[in-house]
Design a protein around this motif. Structure first.
Motif, PDB file in Angstrom:
ATOM      1  N   GLY A  32       0.846  -1.178   0.000  1.00  0.00           N
ATOM      2  CA  GLY A  32       0.000   0.000   0.000  1.00  0.00           C
ATOM      3  C   GLY A  32       0.884   1.231   0.000  1.00  0.00           C
ATOM      4  N   GLN A  33       0.388   2.337  -0.560  1.00  0.00           N
ATOM      5  CA  GLN A  33       1.214   3.535  -0.697  1.00  0.00           C
ATOM      6  C   GLN A  33       0.349   4.792  -0.616  1.00  0.00           C
ATOM      7  OE1 GLN A  33       2.958   3.527  -4.661  1.00  0.00           O
ATOM      8  NE2 GLN A  33       1.122   2.629  -5.522  1.00  0.00           N
ATOM      9  N   ALA A  34       0.954   5.883  -0.146  1.00  0.00           N
ATOM     10  CA  ALA A  34       0.275   7.173  -0.093  1.00  0.00           C
ATOM     11  C   ALA A  34       1.328   8.260  -0.136  1.00  0.00           C
ATOM     12  CB  ALA A  34      -0.580   7.297   1.169  1.00  0.00           C
ATOM     13  N   GLY A  35       0.953   9.426  -0.653  1.00  0.00           N
ATOM     14  CA  GLY A  35       1.905  10.518  -0.745  1.00  0.00           C
ATOM     15  C   GLY A  35       1.288  11.732  -1.411  1.00  0.00           C
ATOM     16  N   LEU A  65      -3.179  14.886  -2.917  1.00  0.00           N
ATOM     17  CA  LEU A  65      -2.824  13.623  -2.272  1.00  0.00           C
ATOM     18  C   LEU A  65      -2.935  12.491  -3.289  1.00  0.00           C
ATOM     19  CD1 LEU A  65      -4.711  13.951   1.141  1.00  0.00           C
ATOM     20  CD2 LEU A  65      -2.284  14.368   0.686  1.00  0.00           C
ATOM     21  N   VAL A  66      -2.118  11.465  -3.111  1.00  0.00           N
ATOM     22  CA  VAL A  66      -2.163  10.292  -3.976  1.00  0.00           C
ATOM     23  C   VAL A  66      -2.147   9.055  -3.087  1.00  0.00           C
ATOM     24  CG1 VAL A  66       0.362  10.300  -4.237  1.00  0.00           C
ATOM     25  CG2 VAL A  66      -1.029   9.068  -5.891  1.00  0.00           C
ATOM     26  N   TYR A  67      -2.889   8.018  -3.489  1.00  0.00           N
ATOM     27  CA  TYR A  67      -2.935   6.781  -2.717  1.00  0.00           C
ATOM     28  C   TYR A  67      -3.173   5.622  -3.670  1.00  0.00           C
ATOM     29  CZ  TYR A  67      -7.961   7.527  -3.301  1.00  0.00           C
ATOM     30  OH  TYR A  67      -9.204   7.748  -3.837  1.00  0.00           O
ATOM     31  N   LEU A  84       2.695  -4.471 -11.036  1.00  0.00           N
ATOM     32  CA  LEU A  84       1.443  -3.796 -11.366  1.00  0.00           C
ATOM     33  C   LEU A  84       1.217  -2.737 -10.296  1.00  0.00           C
ATOM     34  CD1 LEU A  84      -1.235  -3.548 -12.961  1.00  0.00           C
ATOM     35  CD2 LEU A  84      -2.181  -5.273 -11.408  1.00  0.00           C
ATOM     36  N   ASP A  85       1.147  -1.464 -10.707  1.00  0.00           N
ATOM     37  CA  ASP A  85       1.114  -0.330  -9.793  1.00  0.00           C
ATOM     38  C   ASP A  85      -0.106   0.536 -10.114  1.00  0.00           C
ATOM     39  OD1 ASP A  85       1.744   1.662  -8.001  1.00  0.00           O
ATOM     40  OD2 ASP A  85       3.446   2.441  -9.131  1.00  0.00           O
ATOM     41  N   ALA A  86      -1.003   0.723  -9.155  1.00  0.00           N
ATOM     42  CA  ALA A  86      -2.204   1.524  -9.378  1.00  0.00           C
ATOM     43  C   ALA A  86      -2.309   2.585  -8.293  1.00  0.00           C
ATOM     44  CB  ALA A  86      -3.450   0.642  -9.370  1.00  0.00           C
ATOM     45  N   PHE A  87      -2.530   3.831  -8.701  1.00  0.00           N
ATOM     46  CA  PHE A  87      -2.675   4.913  -7.718  1.00  0.00           C
ATOM     47  C   PHE A  87      -3.573   6.007  -8.288  1.00  0.00           C
ATOM     48  CE2 PHE A  87       1.282   5.351 -10.069  1.00  0.00           C
ATOM     49  CZ  PHE A  87       1.296   6.670 -10.496  1.00  0.00           C
ATOM     50  N   HIS A  88      -4.237   6.727  -7.373  1.00  0.00           N
ATOM     51  CA  HIS A  88      -5.231   7.736  -7.769  1.00  0.00           C
ATOM     52  C   HIS A  88      -4.923   9.067  -7.103  1.00  0.00           C
ATOM     53  CE1 HIS A  88      -9.137   9.445  -8.860  1.00  0.00           C
ATOM     54  NE2 HIS A  88      -9.160   9.948  -7.640  1.00  0.00           N
ATOM     55  N   HIS A 206       5.412  12.360  -8.389  1.00  0.00           N
ATOM     56  CA  HIS A 206       4.800  11.838  -7.168  1.00  0.00           C
ATOM     57  C   HIS A 206       5.897  11.404  -6.200  1.00  0.00           C
ATOM     58  CE1 HIS A 206       2.324  10.884 -10.714  1.00  0.00           C
ATOM     59  NE2 HIS A 206       1.271  11.162  -9.957  1.00  0.00           N
ATOM     60  N   VAL A 207       5.684  11.685  -4.939  1.00  0.00           N
ATOM     61  CA  VAL A 207       6.533  11.147  -3.870  1.00  0.00           C
ATOM     62  C   VAL A 207       5.613  10.388  -2.924  1.00  0.00           C
ATOM     63  CG1 VAL A 207       8.069  11.670  -1.949  1.00  0.00           C
ATOM     64  CG2 VAL A 207       8.211  13.020  -4.052  1.00  0.00           C
ATOM     65  N   VAL A 208       5.861   9.088  -2.770  1.00  0.00           N
ATOM     66  CA  VAL A 208       4.989   8.244  -1.945  1.00  0.00           C
ATOM     67  C   VAL A 208       5.808   7.486  -0.909  1.00  0.00           C
ATOM     68  CG1 VAL A 208       3.326   7.971  -3.820  1.00  0.00           C
ATOM     69  CG2 VAL A 208       5.104   6.250  -3.495  1.00  0.00           C
ATOM     70  N   PHE A 209       5.116   7.084   0.128  1.00  0.00           N
ATOM     71  CA  PHE A 209       5.666   6.214   1.177  1.00  0.00           C
ATOM     72  C   PHE A 209       4.719   5.044   1.314  1.00  0.00           C
ATOM     73  CE2 PHE A 209       6.903  10.547   2.002  1.00  0.00           C
ATOM     74  CZ  PHE A 209       8.269  10.458   2.253  1.00  0.00           C
TER      75      PHE A 209
END
Length: 215
Positions: A32-35, A65-67, A84-88, A206-209
């Motif tokens: 899981g990721q968010a940033g 915000l991105v998640y 496979l990478d999905a983010f919105h 994008h920068v995510v953690f």
């Protein structure tokens, strides 16, 4: 363009399955990721439909915000994997003044879901794993209603570039930070009530953690 992008993603999906079936096993993971999406702009704006041939100023986009989530595999626990990478995110269009007429143009809601398949290259360290990747993406975009636009959607093709660092806190759980660069083309053919629409090139950083589980 969208058909070409989806075909490319299908080919990579088949490759994912074939690589995972290689002798010697594979390292799978889910995450899981968010940033933050540091959206740049929609540029090279061109009219479509009855507005074909017309141009407009670039549309600035808001940071957002991105998640999202991802699933990946490293065949044989090696250095090369597929993910496979999905983010919105929702990098809404900012309001602006038309430089030709001085008219104030209100902003509009914009939502973009990036569904990408990427080839990753990592240093397979036991604790720290720097990695980089490249791939194609389906950009599922939706433009909202506003005083000057009407709701419209598009599935465009984009490219992802990725760089990150993963750190294992247990043999199966890791935390990571990642930089993503996305570029693609979006077309909203029915964006204007009078008919016609526009297309533009989309750019975002994008920068995510996140946290991942490996098995």
């Amino acid at each position: 363009m969208a058909t070409k992008g989806l075909s490319y993603l299908c080919v990579l999906a088949v490759g994912l399955g074939l690589l995972a079936a290689e002798p010697g096993g594979a390292e799978w993971y889910v995450a899981g990721q968010a940033g933050v999406n540091f959206a740049d702009r929609l540029d090279d704006i061109q009219g479509t439909g009855i507005l074909r041939g017309g141009t407009a100023p670039d549309f600035d986009l808001k940071n957002a915000l991105v998640y999202g989530g991802k699933i990946g595999v490293y065949p044989g626990n090696g250095a090369v994997g597929i993910e496979l990478d999905a983010f919105h995110s929702s990098p809404h269009l900012k309001a602006f003044n038309n430089p030709f007429t001085g008219e104030h143009i209100p902003g509009a809601h914009l939502g973009i879901t990036n569904v990408g398949l990427n080839i990753l290259f990592r240093y397979p360290g036991q604790t720290f794993q720097p990695y980089a990747g490249i791939g194609g993406a389906a950009l599922i975009a939706r433009l909202g209603d506003s005083p000057t636009t009407r709701s419209d959607s598009d599935v465009g093709f984009g490219m992802n570039l990725i760089a990150g660092l993963r750190a294992f806190v247990t043999p199966y759980v890791a935390v990571f930070t990642e930089y993503k660069y996305t570029r693609g083309n979006l077309v909203f053919d029915q964006a204007f009530p009078a008919g016609g629409g526009f297309s533009g090139d989309y750019r975002a950083q994008h920068v995510v953690f996140g946290i991942s589980y490996h098995f």
